[in-house]
Enzyme design. Sequence first.
Site, mmCIF file in Angstrom:
data_model
loop_
_atom_site.group_PDB
_atom_site.id
_atom_site.type_symbol
_atom_site.label_atom_id
_atom_site.label_comp_id
_atom_site.label_asym_id
_atom_site.label_seq_id
_atom_site.Cartn_x
_atom_site.Cartn_y
_atom_site.Cartn_z
ATOM 1 N N LYS A 91 -9.079 -82.168 31.471
ATOM 2 C CA LYS A 91 -8.524 -81.183 30.533
ATOM 3 C C LYS A 91 -8.532 -81.742 29.127
ATOM 4 O O LYS A 91 -8.577 -82.960 28.892
ATOM 5 C CB LYS A 91 -7.095 -80.776 30.932
ATOM 6 C CG LYS A 91 -6.032 -81.881 30.851
ATOM 7 C CD LYS A 91 -5.442 -82.108 29.464
ATOM 8 C CE LYS A 91 -4.446 -83.259 29.442
ATOM 9 N NZ LYS A 91 -4.076 -83.691 28.071
ATOM 10 N N ASP B 227 1.585 -83.048 34.467
ATOM 11 C CA ASP B 227 0.285 -82.377 34.293
ATOM 12 C C ASP B 227 -0.324 -81.887 35.606
ATOM 13 O O ASP B 227 -1.307 -81.144 35.595
ATOM 14 C CB ASP B 227 -0.732 -83.324 33.623
ATOM 15 C CG ASP B 227 -0.541 -83.415 32.115
ATOM 16 O OD1 ASP B 227 0.145 -82.549 31.547
ATOM 17 O OD2 ASP B 227 -1.085 -84.355 31.516
#
Length: 292
Positions: free
Chosen positions: A11, A137
């Site tokens: 990401k 996350d």
Amino acid sequence: METLQLKAYAKINLGLDVVRRREDGYHEVRMIMQTVKLFDKLTFRLLEEREIRIKTNLGFLPVDKNNLVYKAVKLLQDTYGIEKGMEIDLFKCIPVAAGMAGGSTDCAAALVGASRLFGLDLNKKELMELGVKLGADVPYCVLRGTALSEGIGEVLTPLPPIPDCHILIAKPAVSVSTKFVYEHLDAEGIKAHPDIDGMIAAIKEGSLRGITDRMENVLETVTIPKYPVIAEIKSCMKKQGALNALMSGSGPTVFGIFEREEDAYTAKRLIQERKLANQVYVVLPFNQKTNR
């Protein structure tokens, strides 16, 4: 022997704001997260005995209980009383300690893979609820795509996919401790906050320039003074045609967003020639709705 192979995607943070430091020491954030097509590969094999074995192509990575992949499988075993085990081959391509959620995305893939091979077939919501126990996350890495991330990172709101573009990723030869960055961030003293709401509006309008014009990361105020090469890479990308460039997460990885693929590759060559970064990739954004 039952086997399964999954890709664990990295990401980037299109925008990262820190709202405040909480009394428990955690920081509340507002971030726009974007999955990109840079990935690790995980191959899972079901074992009859209740153990967890991990092999990896990087010798410096732990393969015991200190690895998030190990923790993910162990959490499923303990939560659901699973008596079988798992062998995992982890092939790393995502830069390590780089602000790209490499460990978290491997952890998310391990939750998905082990859930399938253990016959649990947990849905995305259940996997995300388990994931937050392992890292802030991890729920996003289960979700993937474009999303607003709030709280400590676990409160997620899916957003429409960003427009097509080319993303240049460059990780300089330094490693940054996320803990160090947040400990040295003066959360109350941040003067300029990213326009996260404006970026959300631009995403919904499908405006790439509206997105790139609002790219900001408050953690750069800590990381760039310690590692000036980050600013050098950003400047190089923008001079070669990036609409904008930004540090991802707590760094040190920098990404630039380009409309033209050839500009991205020109910037890649220049960064490599100048030895500003040793891991450099041109990738596309990942769209969770189409899995492409």
